[in-house]
Design a protein around this motif. Structure first.
Motif, PDB file in Angstrom:
ATOM      1  N   GLY A 158      48.268  40.527   6.823  1.00 45.10           N
ATOM      2  CA  GLY A 158      48.930  41.017   8.015  1.00 45.10           C
ATOM      3  C   GLY A 158      48.261  40.600   9.307  1.00 45.10           C
ATOM      4  N   ALA A 159      48.141  41.584  10.215  1.00 46.41           N
ATOM      5  CA  ALA A 159      47.577  41.313  11.546  1.00 46.41           C
ATOM      6  C   ALA A 159      46.131  40.864  11.452  1.00 46.41           C
ATOM      7  CB  ALA A 159      47.680  42.571  12.414  1.00 46.41           C
ATOM      8  N   GLU A 160      45.396  41.360  10.457  1.00 50.77           N
ATOM      9  CA  GLU A 160      43.988  40.965  10.329  1.00 50.77           C
ATOM     10  C   GLU A 160      43.861  39.482   9.998  1.00 50.77           C
ATOM     11  OE1 GLU A 160      41.947  43.506   7.633  1.00 50.77           O
ATOM     12  OE2 GLU A 160      41.583  45.016   9.184  1.00 50.77           O
ATOM     13  N   ARG A 161      44.782  38.964   9.207  1.00 51.38           N
ATOM     14  CA  ARG A 161      44.735  37.530   8.901  1.00 51.38           C
ATOM     15  C   ARG A 161      44.939  36.722  10.183  1.00 51.38           C
ATOM     16  NH1 ARG A 161      48.221  34.751   4.133  1.00 51.38           N
ATOM     17  NH2 ARG A 161      46.705  35.985   2.952  1.00 51.38           N
ATOM     18  N   ALA A 162      45.912  37.137  11.013  1.00 54.53           N
ATOM     19  CA  ALA A 162      46.144  36.429  12.271  1.00 54.53           C
ATOM     20  C   ALA A 162      44.922  36.501  13.169  1.00 54.53           C
ATOM     21  CB  ALA A 162      47.363  37.017  12.984  1.00 54.53           C
ATOM     22  N   GLU A 163      44.254  37.663  13.200  1.00 59.13           N
ATOM     23  CA  GLU A 163      43.047  37.811  14.017  1.00 59.13           C
ATOM     24  C   GLU A 163      41.957  36.832  13.591  1.00 59.13           C
ATOM     25  OE1 GLU A 163      41.521  41.694  15.673  1.00 59.13           O
ATOM     26  OE2 GLU A 163      42.719  42.411  13.973  1.00 59.13           O
ATOM     27  N   ILE A 164      41.787  36.688  12.291  1.00 54.96           N
ATOM     28  CA  ILE A 164      40.748  35.773  11.794  1.00 54.96           C
ATOM     29  C   ILE A 164      41.069  34.342  12.197  1.00 54.96           C
ATOM     30  CG2 ILE A 164      39.783  34.727   9.710  1.00 54.96           C
ATOM     31  CD1 ILE A 164      39.667  37.465   8.468  1.00 54.96           C
ATOM     32  N   TRP A 165      42.336  33.926  12.089  1.00 51.24           N
ATOM     33  CA  TRP A 165      42.674  32.551  12.450  1.00 51.24           C
ATOM     34  C   TRP A 165      42.526  32.321  13.950  1.00 51.24           C
ATOM     35  CZ3 TRP A 165      42.055  29.064   9.151  1.00 51.24           C
ATOM     36  CH2 TRP A 165      42.405  29.235   7.820  1.00 51.24           C
ATOM     37  N   ARG A 166      42.840  33.336  14.758  1.00 52.02           N
ATOM     38  CA  ARG A 166      42.611  33.174  16.196  1.00 52.02           C
ATOM     39  C   ARG A 166      41.121  33.055  16.494  1.00 52.02           C
ATOM     40  NH1 ARG A 166      46.965  36.934  16.581  1.00 52.02           N
ATOM     41  NH2 ARG A 166      45.530  38.695  16.825  1.00 52.02           N
ATOM     42  N   LEU A 167      40.315  33.836  15.777  1.00 47.38           N
ATOM     43  CA  LEU A 167      38.871  33.782  15.993  1.00 47.38           C
ATOM     44  C   LEU A 167      38.297  32.442  15.568  1.00 47.38           C
ATOM     45  CD1 LEU A 167      36.180  35.084  16.731  1.00 47.38           C
ATOM     46  CD2 LEU A 167      36.113  36.058  14.410  1.00 47.38           C
ATOM     47  N   VAL A 168      38.691  31.955  14.384  1.00 48.08           N
ATOM     48  CA  VAL A 168      38.140  30.683  13.922  1.00 48.08           C
ATOM     49  C   VAL A 168      38.608  29.549  14.831  1.00 48.08           C
ATOM     50  CG1 VAL A 168      39.946  30.028  12.263  1.00 48.08           C
ATOM     51  CG2 VAL A 168      37.594  29.363  11.837  1.00 48.08           C
ATOM     52  N   GLY A 202      47.367  31.797  13.834  1.00 42.91           N
ATOM     53  CA  GLY A 202      47.157  33.166  14.319  1.00 42.91           C
ATOM     54  C   GLY A 202      48.162  33.591  15.368  1.00 42.91           C
ATOM     55  N   GLY A 203      49.176  32.750  15.619  1.00 40.19           N
ATOM     56  CA  GLY A 203      50.214  33.111  16.576  1.00 40.19           C
ATOM     57  C   GLY A 203      49.823  32.887  18.025  1.00 40.19           C
ATOM     58  N   ASP A 204      48.773  32.092  18.294  1.00 39.42           N
ATOM     59  CA  ASP A 204      48.323  31.848  19.657  1.00 39.42           C
ATOM     60  C   ASP A 204      48.718  30.422  20.059  1.00 39.42           C
ATOM     61  OD1 ASP A 204      47.085  31.543  22.076  1.00 39.42           O
ATOM     62  OD2 ASP A 204      45.089  32.152  21.408  1.00 39.42           O
ATOM     63  N   GLU A 205      49.699  30.309  20.948  1.00 40.24           N
ATOM     64  CA  GLU A 205      50.148  28.996  21.407  1.00 40.24           C
ATOM     65  C   GLU A 205      49.384  28.530  22.644  1.00 40.24           C
ATOM     66  OE1 GLU A 205      52.120  27.089  19.755  1.00 40.24           O
ATOM     67  OE2 GLU A 205      52.556  28.594  18.217  1.00 40.24           O
ATOM     68  N   THR A 206      48.656  29.442  23.328  1.00 41.01           N
ATOM     69  CA  THR A 206      47.959  29.030  24.545  1.00 41.01           C
ATOM     70  C   THR A 206      46.863  28.012  24.256  1.00 41.01           C
ATOM     71  OG1 THR A 206      46.383  30.878  24.411  1.00 41.01           O
ATOM     72  CG2 THR A 206      48.389  31.229  25.695  1.00 41.01           C
ATOM     73  N   VAL A 207      46.315  28.030  23.032  1.00 38.67           N
ATOM     74  CA  VAL A 207      45.277  27.060  22.708  1.00 38.67           C
ATOM     75  C   VAL A 207      45.821  25.645  22.781  1.00 38.67           C
ATOM     76  CG1 VAL A 207      45.684  27.258  20.223  1.00 38.67           C
ATOM     77  CG2 VAL A 207      43.506  26.388  21.039  1.00 38.67           C
ATOM     78  N   ALA A 208      47.114  25.451  22.504  1.00 37.24           N
ATOM     79  CA  ALA A 208      47.700  24.116  22.599  1.00 37.24           C
ATOM     80  C   ALA A 208      47.699  23.631  24.045  1.00 37.24           C
ATOM     81  CB  ALA A 208      49.117  24.127  22.040  1.00 37.24           C
TER      82      ALA A 208
END
Length: 417
Positions: A158-168, A202-208
């Motif tokens: 769930g949300a924790e998986r997305a958090e980990i991918w945003r962190l990595v 992680g659902g973060d498009e700003t990194v692009a």
């Protein structure tokens, strides 16, 4: 590393991480905050040890260290004691593991929430180390933690998986900075592209959008101003770009236009930088990149004037801003921020020296370089070496005497060696 750069300053003498006192003793505290895995990762990062090195010292497997640091496994008493001994923690690290052993069976998988919070703190520590000592003391830790987090990501839900991918993704982006500082732009681009891919998971498009700013900076240091301007324009126009990213893009565009000799385009980009920066003052810290409102626009302008060969104006701007070091704390508080990390200090010191050489004040310029060279050697940054090369090129046109020639030759040997 390129926060908005800074001036002057020194770095403490380098200490062999393997021989240094335990980090919690030298800092006036005991162990750093966090659970066993986070503390283990923090201590390892401070020592500059890879996962393999800690595993060797503790006589355990690499996989055990990865599982402990990721929080996916709890330590057995024997492993906790072995890690404690490896750091010379006097039983404190082993004791930290004890509360978890009382209620949780050893080797049980734990939830990912504490992993994210803990490794966010570790990343902040690694950035502090990198700003002061250069890439060689943090790269191994970054790669080890990235391995740990990418292993943990698929096991979270769930949300924790997305958090980990945003962190990595943030770890990968910083690994790209360090690769650039180590003089490897190809690896820097690889890490930047990887950060985009993991951020999207992680659902973060700003990194692009921010990655395009990073690519502009890499192109700028490669000497390709046209590509830098192109990437900066793409970043500013990206649908996910926020005011912070647009400000950073405008800054890169201004510096690239200056290197091209286009003063009018540089002025327009500097105006955009100021406008976008005004939009974010007082806002929350950006997810990507430095706080642009903490940057000093006059130092950025001075750097652009230097690239435009307007040496007198650049020297005056540097003198006005960098003279803040002689003011009281209250007086400095009224001025735009001058970042204090050693990498930025060295970069701006060299730029100031180059401007002074450009107006014929070679003695003053060489005094700055002589005072800054030990710092430059210590941090061993490819971007700072490039700045030093600019000083050498300018100084060699000024008819230096034998004493100054020796300093210029030593600078050239380090810049181009």
């Amino acid at each position: 590393m390129d926060s908005a750069d800074s001036a002057g300053g020194t770095v403490p003498a380098r200490v062999d991480p393997a021989r240094a006192d335990p980090p919690w003793r030298s800092s006036g505290t005991r162990l750093p905050p966090g659970d066993f895995g986070v503390v283990l990762a923090t201590l390892r990062a401070r020592r500059g040890w890879s996962v393999r090195e800690l595993a060797r010292r503790a006589n355990v497997s690499d996989g055990q260290i990865c599982n402990l640091e990721s929080g996916l496994r709890n330590p057995t008493p024997a492993v906790a004691a072995a890690c404690d001994a490896a750091f010379g923690a006097g039983g404190e690290l082993a004791e930290l593991a004890a509360p978890r052993r009382r209620g949780v069976p050893a080797e049980e998988v734990v939830e990912a929430g504490p992993v994210v919070a803990g490794y966010e703190r570790v990343l902040r520590e690694l950035k502090d180390i990198g700003r002061s000592t250069g890439p060689r003391f943090v790269t191994a830790s970054l790669k080890s933690i990235i391995r740990i987090l990418t292993d943990a990501g698929p096991l979270a839900v769930g949300a924790e998986r997305a958090e980990i991918w945003r962190l990595v993704s943030t770890f990968a982006e910083y690994a790209g900075w360090m690769a650039q500082e180590a003089g490897n732009p190809a690896e820097a681009l690889r890490w930047t592209n990887t950060a985009v891919r993991w951020g999207a998971r992680g659902g973060d498009e700003t990194v692009a959008a921010y990655a395009l700013v990073r690519k502009a900076f890499i192109a700028q240091h490669r000497g390709d101003s046209g590509a830098a301007i192109g990437f900066a324009g793409q970043a500013a126009a990206h649908p996910a770009a926020d005011p912070v990213i647009r400000a950073q893009a405008a800054r890169r565009a201004a510096q690239a236009h200056a290197r091209r000799g286009d003063a009018e385009a540089c002025r327009e980009a500097l105006a955009r930088f100021g406008s976008h920066t005004a939009e974010v003052v007082g806002g929350r810290a950006p997810h990507w990149g430095p706080r642009v409102e903490n940057g000093n626009p006059r130092l950025i302008e001075a750097s652009c004037m230097l690239s435009l060969c307007r040496f007198e104006l650049a020297a005056d701007l540097f003198a006005a801003e960098l003279g803040a070091a002689d003011l009281s704390a209250a007086e400095r508080g009224l001025l735009p921020a001058v970042p204090a990390d050693s990498n930025s200090q060295a970069r701006f010191a060299v730029r100031r020296a180059t401007a002074l050489a450009g107006v014929g004040r070679l003695d003053d310029a060489c005094q700055i370089i002589e005072a800054t060279l030990p710092v430059i050697r210590r941090i061993d940054s490819a971007t700072v070496r490039a700045e030093l090369g600019g000083f050498v090129a300018q100084a060699r046109t000024r008819g230096a005497g034998p004493g100054r020639l020796a300093l210029i030759d030593a600078s050239a040997a380090f810049a181009f060696g």
